[in-house]
Design a protein around this motif. Sequence first.
Motif, short mmCIF file in Angstrom:
data_model
loop_
_atom_site.label_atom_id
_atom_site.label_comp_id
_atom_site.label_asym_id
_atom_site.label_seq_id
_atom_site.Cartn_x
_atom_site.Cartn_y
_atom_site.Cartn_z
N ARG A 23 18.99 -0.43 3.29
CA ARG A 23 17.96 0.62 2.32
C ARG A 23 17.91 0.23 1.01
O ARG A 23 16.91 0.37 0.34
CB ARG A 23 18.41 1.90 2.72
N GLU A 24 19.26 -0.02 0.25
CA GLU A 24 18.96 -0.36 -1.22
C GLU A 24 18.27 -1.52 -1.48
O GLU A 24 17.51 -1.63 -2.10
CB GLU A 24 20.43 -0.49 -1.62
N TYR A 25 18.44 -2.67 -0.47
CA TYR A 25 17.58 -3.82 -0.66
C TYR A 25 16.16 -3.45 -0.57
O TYR A 25 15.20 -4.11 -1.57
CB TYR A 25 17.90 -4.99 0.39
N VAL A 26 15.66 -2.79 0.27
CA VAL A 26 14.15 -2.70 0.61
C VAL A 26 13.77 -1.50 -0.76
O VAL A 26 12.61 -2.07 -1.18
CB VAL A 26 13.96 -1.92 1.87
N ALA A 27 14.45 -0.63 -1.06
CA ALA A 27 14.08 0.09 -2.23
C ALA A 27 13.89 -0.69 -3.46
O ALA A 27 13.14 -0.45 -4.42
CB ALA A 27 15.17 1.29 -2.63
N TYR A 28 14.95 -1.70 -3.32
CA TYR A 28 15.06 -2.33 -4.82
C TYR A 28 13.80 -3.40 -4.84
O TYR A 28 13.04 -3.50 -5.99
CB TYR A 28 16.43 -3.58 -4.82
N ILE A 29 13.27 -3.84 -3.75
CA ILE A 29 11.96 -4.38 -3.80
C ILE A 29 10.77 -3.50 -4.04
O ILE A 29 10.08 -4.08 -4.63
CB ILE A 29 11.76 -5.07 -2.38
N GLY A 30 10.96 -2.56 -3.54
CA GLY A 30 9.80 -1.54 -3.84
C GLY A 30 9.89 -1.15 -5.35
O GLY A 30 8.66 -1.02 -5.95
N TRP A 31 11.01 -1.11 -5.94
CA TRP A 31 10.79 -0.74 -7.55
C TRP A 31 10.25 -2.08 -8.19
O TRP A 31 9.84 -1.72 -9.12
CB TRP A 31 12.50 -0.58 -7.90
N GLY A 55 12.72 7.11 -7.10
CA GLY A 55 12.65 8.12 -6.14
C GLY A 55 11.73 7.72 -4.89
O GLY A 55 12.09 7.73 -3.70
N ASP A 56 10.41 7.25 -5.02
CA ASP A 56 9.50 6.89 -4.21
C ASP A 56 10.04 5.58 -3.27
O ASP A 56 10.15 5.73 -2.27
CB ASP A 56 8.35 6.57 -4.73
N ALA A 57 10.49 4.64 -3.97
CA ALA A 57 11.19 3.47 -3.48
C ALA A 57 12.31 3.76 -2.50
O ALA A 57 12.35 3.25 -1.33
CB ALA A 57 11.45 2.55 -4.52
N TRP A 58 13.27 4.90 -2.77
CA TRP A 58 14.20 4.99 -1.94
C TRP A 58 13.85 5.89 -0.86
O TRP A 58 14.30 5.53 0.08
CB TRP A 58 15.02 6.05 -2.84
N SER A 59 13.03 6.72 -0.88
CA SER A 59 12.40 7.48 0.28
C SER A 59 11.57 6.49 1.18
O SER A 59 11.68 6.66 2.40
CB SER A 59 11.70 8.74 -0.26
N GLN A 60 10.73 5.82 0.52
CA GLN A 60 9.82 4.94 1.23
C GLN A 60 10.67 3.87 2.04
O GLN A 60 10.32 3.35 3.05
CB GLN A 60 8.78 4.47 0.51
N ALA A 61 12.04 3.32 1.51
CA ALA A 61 12.72 2.55 2.03
C ALA A 61 13.20 2.96 3.52
O ALA A 61 13.15 2.05 4.59
CB ALA A 61 14.02 2.07 1.20
N ARG A 62 13.43 4.23 3.73
CA ARG A 62 13.83 4.69 4.97
C ARG A 62 12.76 4.65 6.06
O ARG A 62 12.95 4.34 7.03
CB ARG A 62 14.19 6.07 4.96
N ARG A 63 11.58 4.85 5.56
CA ARG A 63 10.20 4.90 6.50
C ARG A 63 10.09 3.11 6.84
O ARG A 63 9.83 3.26 7.95
CB ARG A 63 9.21 5.30 5.77
N ALA A 64 10.20 2.57 5.98
CA ALA A 64 9.84 1.01 6.26
C ALA A 64 10.97 0.50 7.29
O ALA A 64 10.52 -0.18 8.14
CB ALA A 64 9.79 0.20 4.85
N LEU A 65 12.20 1.02 7.12
CA LEU A 65 13.50 0.56 8.00
C LEU A 65 12.98 1.15 9.48
O LEU A 65 13.45 0.37 10.48
CB LEU A 65 14.72 0.88 7.60
#
Length: 245
Positions: free
Chosen positions: A92-100, A107-117
């Motif tokens: 999740r941190e990896y996906v959020a980091y790419i979003g950032w 905040g959006d990157a962290w919440s959207q990472a869960r949905r993407a996974l």
Amino acid sequence: MTLVLADCTYSYGRRKRPVLSDFSYALPGGLTILLGPNGAGKSTLLKMSASVVVPESGSVSFGRLRAGSKEFRKAVAWMPQTITPLASLTAREYVAYIGWLKGMNRGDAWSQARRALQRVELSDKADERTTRLSGGQLRRVGVAAALVHDARVLLLDEPTAGMDPRQRRVFRDILAGLREDVRVLMSTHDVADLAEEADHVTVLEAGRILHSGTTESFLAHTPADVPQGRAAEGAYTALLGHGEP
């Protein structure tokens, strides 16, 4: 909107022969399989489409969005052949980091990472370190990272390389589930990656398109004496040997 390459030329060095020359292509909707032997230009096509490299001439666009713009990079996502795990980051941190990195706030990157996974069926691995994931799982994390910012086009470069048959099946099922709202172009040199659910097939050789059409029109090139279970292989071989009539 459609991803369009218009009269694009690209070479790796001024004195080298162009990999793609005056090349034009429009990505259809749904899931498209990009077939071709090594050196055909598949990776170059994907990199140009993703604005990773810039053509020497011609243009790349997605609707009114021009390649290289911030809006284009958000709409068109690219997953390279190799996904490098980061020892300190969970999935999740990896996906959020790419979003950032793509411009999302934290905040959006962290919440959207869960949905993407969730979309790639890895919710149960969200808190797992990326270094502990299998190769197939890591590639699915790569897809999640490409989708975290709501990309509308997903470009995948040899994503099933090294996967066993079960992992390939899971991966293709996931891609089939995405095609309703994301255009997917997946390159491969292995005709076994041609899944029945693919909507379109594009065959590239030496920088030129031999075939671009529906899966049915691709399979129509299968010679009559080829067994049904090897129809895709037969069609591919026939096209490489003779080109389009």
